[in-house]
Design an enzyme around this catalytic site. Structure first.
Site, PDB file in Angstrom:
ATOM      1  N   SER A 147       0.835  -1.180  -0.076  1.00 37.54           N
ATOM      2  CA  SER A 147       0.106   0.051   0.184  1.00 37.54           C
ATOM      3  C   SER A 147       0.700   1.208   0.114  1.00 37.54           C
ATOM      4  O   SER A 147       2.206   1.185   0.328  1.00 37.54           O
ATOM      5  CB  SER A 147      -0.836   0.021   1.283  1.00 37.54           C
ATOM      6  OG  SER A 147      -1.449   1.212   1.553  1.00 37.54           O
ATOM      7  N   TYR A 160      -3.310   0.176   9.889  1.00 37.47           N
ATOM      8  CA  TYR A 160      -3.023  -0.492   8.715  1.00 37.47           C
ATOM      9  C   TYR A 160      -1.683  -0.111   8.144  1.00 37.47           C
ATOM     10  O   TYR A 160      -1.046  -0.916   7.464  1.00 37.47           O
ATOM     11  CB  TYR A 160      -4.069   0.395   7.771  1.00 37.47           C
ATOM     12  CG  TYR A 160      -4.073   0.043   6.556  1.00 37.47           C
ATOM     13  CD1 TYR A 160      -3.721   0.828   5.539  1.00 37.47           C
ATOM     14  CD2 TYR A 160      -4.787  -0.902   5.889  1.00 37.47           C
ATOM     15  CE1 TYR A 160      -3.657   0.618   4.107  1.00 37.47           C
ATOM     16  CE2 TYR A 160      -4.819  -1.439   4.347  1.00 37.47           C
ATOM     17  CZ  TYR A 160      -4.394  -0.569   3.696  1.00 37.47           C
ATOM     18  OH  TYR A 160      -4.569  -0.859   2.292  1.00 37.47           O
TER      19      TYR A 160
HETATM   20  P1  NAP Z   1     -12.091  -4.970  -0.177  1.00 39.52           P
HETATM   21  O1  NAP Z   1     -12.620  -4.497  -1.465  1.00 39.52           O
HETATM   22  O2  NAP Z   1     -12.526  -4.655   1.145  1.00 39.52           O
HETATM   23  O3  NAP Z   1     -11.870  -6.415  -0.388  1.00 39.52           O
HETATM   24  C1  NAP Z   1     -11.301  -7.264   0.606  1.00 39.52           C
HETATM   25  C2  NAP Z   1     -11.237  -8.871   0.263  1.00 39.52           C
HETATM   26  O4  NAP Z   1     -10.737  -9.376   1.408  1.00 39.52           O
HETATM   27  C3  NAP Z   1     -12.900  -9.237   0.423  1.00 39.52           C
HETATM   28  O5  NAP Z   1     -12.816 -10.175  -0.433  1.00 39.52           O
HETATM   29  C4  NAP Z   1     -12.922  -9.792   1.772  1.00 39.52           C
HETATM   30  O6  NAP Z   1     -13.948 -10.646   1.502  1.00 39.52           O
HETATM   31  C5  NAP Z   1     -11.361 -10.375   2.073  1.00 39.52           C
HETATM   32  N1  NAP Z   1     -11.153 -10.590   3.318  1.00 39.52           N
HETATM   33  C6  NAP Z   1     -11.140  -9.571   4.372  1.00 39.52           C
HETATM   34  N2  NAP Z   1     -10.787 -10.214   5.516  1.00 39.52           N
HETATM   35  C7  NAP Z   1     -10.381 -11.502   5.169  1.00 39.52           C
HETATM   36  C8  NAP Z   1      -9.854 -12.679   6.010  1.00 39.52           C
HETATM   37  N3  NAP Z   1      -9.775 -12.447   7.108  1.00 39.52           N
HETATM   38  N4  NAP Z   1      -9.887 -13.764   5.454  1.00 39.52           N
HETATM   39  C9  NAP Z   1     -10.113 -13.960   4.057  1.00 39.52           C
HETATM   40  N5  NAP Z   1     -10.644 -12.989   3.314  1.00 39.52           N
HETATM   41  C10 NAP Z   1     -10.888 -11.708   4.077  1.00 39.52           C
HETATM   42  O7  NAP Z   1     -10.377  -4.297  -0.451  1.00 39.52           O
HETATM   43  P2  NAP Z   1      -9.750  -4.022  -1.758  1.00 39.52           P
HETATM   44  O8  NAP Z   1      -9.784  -2.490  -1.727  1.00 39.52           O
HETATM   45  O9  NAP Z   1     -10.080  -4.916  -2.756  1.00 39.52           O
HETATM   46  O10 NAP Z   1      -8.077  -4.431  -1.257  1.00 39.52           O
HETATM   47  C11 NAP Z   1      -7.378  -5.758  -1.380  1.00 39.52           C
HETATM   48  C12 NAP Z   1      -6.294  -5.492  -0.715  1.00 39.52           C
HETATM   49  O11 NAP Z   1      -5.407  -4.142  -1.338  1.00 39.52           O
HETATM   50  C13 NAP Z   1      -6.148  -5.221   0.554  1.00 39.52           C
HETATM   51  O12 NAP Z   1      -4.782  -5.689   1.253  1.00 39.52           O
HETATM   52  C14 NAP Z   1      -6.067  -3.556   0.721  1.00 39.52           C
HETATM   53  O13 NAP Z   1      -5.151  -3.381   1.998  1.00 39.52           O
HETATM   54  C15 NAP Z   1      -4.878  -3.281  -0.420  1.00 39.52           C
HETATM   55  N6  NAP Z   1      -5.106  -2.172  -1.039  1.00 39.52           N
HETATM   56  C16 NAP Z   1      -6.039  -1.523  -1.374  1.00 39.52           C
HETATM   57  C17 NAP Z   1      -6.021   0.049  -1.644  1.00 39.52           C
HETATM   58  C18 NAP Z   1      -7.332   0.534  -2.278  1.00 39.52           C
HETATM   59  O14 NAP Z   1      -7.210   1.628  -2.496  1.00 39.52           O
HETATM   60  N7  NAP Z   1      -8.677   0.073  -2.435  1.00 39.52           N
HETATM   61  C19 NAP Z   1      -4.920   0.505  -1.890  1.00 39.52           C
HETATM   62  C20 NAP Z   1      -3.700  -0.398  -1.416  1.00 39.52           C
HETATM   63  C21 NAP Z   1      -3.773  -1.401  -1.157  1.00 39.52           C
HETATM   64  P3  NAP Z   1     -14.786 -11.383   2.869  1.00 39.52           P
HETATM   65  O15 NAP Z   1     -15.209  -9.994   3.702  1.00 39.52           O
HETATM   66  O16 NAP Z   1     -15.937 -12.046   2.484  1.00 39.52           O
HETATM   67  O17 NAP Z   1     -13.859 -12.119   3.811  1.00 39.52           O
HETATM   68  C1  GCO Z   2      -7.054   5.239   3.227  1.00 40.78           C
HETATM   69  C2  GCO Z   2      -6.876   4.390   2.093  1.00 40.78           C
HETATM   70  C3  GCO Z   2      -5.802   3.843   1.720  1.00 40.78           C
HETATM   71  C4  GCO Z   2      -5.790   2.925   0.759  1.00 40.78           C
HETATM   72  C5  GCO Z   2      -4.615   2.294  -0.034  1.00 40.78           C
HETATM   73  C6  GCO Z   2      -3.771   3.465  -0.289  1.00 40.78           C
HETATM   74  O1  GCO Z   2      -7.636   5.259   4.243  1.00 40.78           O
HETATM   75  O2  GCO Z   2      -6.054   5.974   3.451  1.00 40.78           O
HETATM   76  O3  GCO Z   2      -7.892   3.293   2.762  1.00 40.78           O
HETATM   77  O4  GCO Z   2      -5.215   3.256   2.797  1.00 40.78           O
HETATM   78  O5  GCO Z   2      -6.595   1.737   0.987  1.00 40.78           O
HETATM   79  O6  GCO Z   2      -3.810   1.463   1.176  1.00 40.78           O
HETATM   80  O7  GCO Z   2      -2.567   2.737  -0.885  1.00 40.78           O
END
Ligand code: NAP
Ligand code: GCO
Length: 267
Positions: A147, A160
């Protein structure tokens, strides 16, 4: 070998954790289109059923598992089932993750621990479950979804950021410890991506204006837009393919330039 074949994932088995929707779903879709067999997990049966239908609608016969990645026994059982049904796991994407946006002084220890458990301890647990097989076969790819908060802090995301910073170093340590087995472990660092996880940061305000954080991110991103899960597909395929066999311990940021940019001067 035709150099472009190095980007193929034909005959590979990929496990993408938390790939019911969001970033994980996009990565799994990209891997399927590159030829891989897909396994994914989540905790909710409803999410699983919806995801299976969505994968099927895209012509992808994904295998879905109910598994909480923080529970080692569930993870070991899921890995055994995948290896029985699809074959040895060649590619692991530790994608499952949560965030809690609470000022540190108001966050409970339990809330802090829950975020770290899913975002940092679980990638350790799942990687530990797949590494022995990769070591035996002397090949494997582990990709940890890091992230911007692997590099930067901001208000309300202490747990986080601590977890994602730790995940960056876990990535480097797996690369260091298992590189000699032809296992590459890298991170992918999405910027701000439009998924359910960031939906609260993009809510339209009562007066119809964009969320202040939404406007802030646009001003901090040279690309002047939020990323889409699709923006991660190409980088994720690269890190899972033979094309990245000499890339190890790196975090590939897919952030539209945020980390390179001081931000637009307010008018
Ligand atoms: P999301 O839309 O909230 O999806 C999260 C997924 O993880 C869901 O399928 C959820 O399904 C599953 N999950 C959560 N806790 C779990 C557990 N304990 N065991 C198994 N499955 C679990 O998140 P996203 O935005 O796609 O993010 C995915 C990854 O990218 C995360 O690691 C997040 O930190 C990272 N990320 C996101 C962003 C962003 O801007 N969106 C940026 C940087 C990094 P269930 O709830 O059904 O378990
Ligand atoms: C926040 C956001 C970010 C993104 C992502 C950025 O609240 O700042 O959720 O943390 O999820 O991790 O890279």
């Amino acid at each position: 070998m035709d150099s472009m074949k190095k980007f193929s994932l034909e005959n590979k088995v990929a496990l993408v954790t938390g790939a019911a929707y969001g970033i994980g779903f996009a990565i799994a879709e990209a891997y399927a289109k590159a030829g891989a067999k897909i396994a994914f997990n989540c905790r909710s049966q409803e999410h699983l059923d919806t995801a299976l239908a969505n994968y099927k609608a895209k012509g992808i016969q994904a295998k879905g598992y109910i598994c909480d990645v923080t529970e080692e026994d569930q993870v070991k059982a899921m890995v055994a089932d995948i290896e029985k049904e699809l074959g040895p796991i060649d590619i692991l994407v530790n994608n499952a993750g949560i965030i809690k946006r609470i000022p540190m002084t108001e966050m409970t220890v339990q809330e802090f621990r829950q975020v770290v458990d899913i975002d940092l301890n679980a990638p350790f647990i799942v990687s530990k479950a797949v590494l022995p097989g990769m070591m035996e076969r002397r090949q494997g790819k582990i990709i940890n979804v890091c992230s911007m908060m692997s590099e930067l802090g901001r208000e309300t995301v202490s747990a986080y950021a601590a977890a994602k910073g730790g995940l960056k170093m876990l990535t480097r340590n797996i690369a260091s410890e298992y590189g000699e087995y032809n296992i590459q472990c890298n991170g992918i660092g999405p910027g701000y991506i439009a998924t359910p996880q960031t939906a609260p940061l993009r809510e339209i305000q009562p007066d119809g204006s964009r969320h202040p954080f939404d406007q802030f991110i646009i001003s901090k991103t040279p690309a002047a837009r939020w990323g889409e899960p699709e923006d991660l597909m190409g980088p994720a395929v690269f890190l899972a393919s033979e094309a990245s066999d000499f890339v190890n311990g790196q975090i590939l940021y897919v952030d539209g330039g945020i980390l390179a940019y001081i931000g637009k001067q307010p008018k």
